[in-house]
Design a protein around this motif. Sequence first.
Motif, PDB file in Angstrom:
ATOM      1  N   VAL A  38       0.850  -1.192   0.000  1.00 37.90           N
ATOM      2  CA  VAL A  38       0.000   0.000   0.000  1.00 37.90           C
ATOM      3  C   VAL A  38       0.886   1.242   0.000  1.00 37.90           C
ATOM      4  O   VAL A  38       1.887   1.300   0.719  1.00 37.90           O
ATOM      5  N   LEU A  39       0.514   2.213  -0.832  1.00 42.83           N
ATOM      6  CA  LEU A  39       1.216   3.495  -0.899  1.00 42.83           C
ATOM      7  C   LEU A  39       0.345   4.588  -0.301  1.00 42.83           C
ATOM      8  O   LEU A  39      -0.783   4.806  -0.751  1.00 42.83           O
ATOM      9  N   GLU A  40       0.869   5.282   0.709  1.00 41.73           N
ATOM     10  CA  GLU A  40       0.199   6.450   1.272  1.00 41.73           C
ATOM     11  C   GLU A  40       0.935   7.695   0.793  1.00 41.73           C
ATOM     12  O   GLU A  40       2.167   7.726   0.749  1.00 41.73           O
ATOM     13  N   LEU A  41       0.182   8.736   0.424  1.00 40.14           N
ATOM     14  CA  LEU A  41       0.747   9.937  -0.190  1.00 40.14           C
ATOM     15  C   LEU A  41       0.559  11.157   0.701  1.00 40.14           C
ATOM     16  O   LEU A  41      -0.426  11.260   1.442  1.00 40.14           O
ATOM     17  N   SER A  42       1.493  12.100   0.607  1.00 37.15           N
ATOM     18  CA  SER A  42       1.336  13.369   1.305  1.00 37.15           C
ATOM     19  C   SER A  42       0.257  14.198   0.613  1.00 37.15           C
ATOM     20  O   SER A  42      -0.126  13.913  -0.529  1.00 37.15           O
ATOM     21  N   GLU A  43      -0.222  15.236   1.282  1.00 38.13           N
ATOM     22  CA  GLU A  43      -1.306  16.038   0.726  1.00 38.13           C
ATOM     23  C   GLU A  43      -0.909  16.722  -0.581  1.00 38.13           C
ATOM     24  O   GLU A  43      -1.745  16.928  -1.457  1.00 38.13           O
TER      25      GLU A  43
END
Length: 466
Positions: free
Chosen positions: A264-269
């Motif tokens: 899973v990839l989580e991204l900054s705003e």
Amino acid sequence: MADSSTKTSTRIVSSNGSPITNIAQDHLFTILLLLPIDSIISFGMTCKKFRALASSDNLWESIFRRDWGPNSVDALKSSKSNHFFHQIPWMRLYKQVSQMDSVSCHNLSDPDAEMEYPNPRASHSLNFVSDCLVLFGGGCEGGRHLDDTWVAYVGNGCQRMLKWQKVNSGIPSGRFGHSCVVIGEFLILFGGIDDHGSRLNETWVGQVVCRETLGITLSWNLLELGSIAPPHRGAHAACCIDGQKMVIHGGIGLHGLRLGDTWVLELSENFRYGTWYEILAHPSPPARSGHTLTCTGGSRTVLFGGRGSSYEVLNDIWLLDTYGGHLKWVQFLYELRDIPKGVSLPRVGHSATCVLGGRVLIYGGEDSLRHRKDDFWLLDMSVVPCVRLEPAVVLNSKPLLEKMWRELKPKGYKPKSRSFHRACVEHSGRYLYVFGGMVDGLLQPAEPSGLRFDGEFFMVELVLQL
């Protein structure tokens, strides 16, 4: 007095004094939105006053929004600006979407001789973002892997004539078998296989901008990551979950080894930084490539098909969802013989797209003998009873499986059978755009097979009997 009068006017009054008849109508409306469809219909059969509420246009528009998302409602509202469509009640629209049994294909691949047009290709990416179709990369004749990006403006409605524009070349580098998903107004691209057969594990961010003076532009930037990233791979599956994360599974890694891991990839705003982490869960889908991941809402993601480590073509179904605050896999076991024409379901290199109605539209692919397919199937996981704890669910009810799997009848233009094409839907989820893939060609004496790359471009419309 005014407040008392208003409260009285919003109540449903009955002479029998039943408590439910004294509930304010807006409160009943809220309660109905928490119920399944069968219960809402049963509620409407109790009396004339409840029937009016249970069949109201406002209620069924809200149910449509609840079950199938605001984008579908907004897109259909724009269609309802058409005088004929405007007269159709939302309850009838809901019924037609639920009972949909056919698709209509329209050929879009007659490019003007003076217009630029993407080359035939397979294992590329095709996405709908910022009202545009974006096509990138893929493999083509001669073993070359393309590095071009093409954009076609679609807008808010369905378009039968589209003009392709080449907007970028060279970045990212040429590749095929990569994944590319839409998160908000951005494209997130991962991995792939280059001209030398090397597997990649870069993560790129693309953004489409439409300006009146400059036309359509697209910029790609390499995402800044922490120290952890998924192993190099291509021919994996990916999708967006929770509207803000990318999930990938499987693929072909180094030395041709098929993988079975989930990341899973989580991204900054600001979409400049990202963090990858692996989902370590048991059980989990076995290693494979050429399969699909399709999010049907929230984190609920359906994995289907592909080619396994022993080169077998698969038809298993796995569901990734949040259980107890953690992402976990659940397998759904079923027998092909319990589904009409189910023997044709195993496939690799197909497309699987979430369409209007929250179901997965599966198209094409190839079987274990590399026979390419041209069939359309709807997979509806909403008919399966809610599961939270079981690692595997056995589906042995034929009536349930017949609701879960439905083959759609194709009408109109007949595209060639194909595999390793790409497909995506526009805002409403009613129109699917398909480009390219591998198709049957004339067998030449020096060729080991009759496969060839295709440049066919067509639209698949979900037919509503209005």
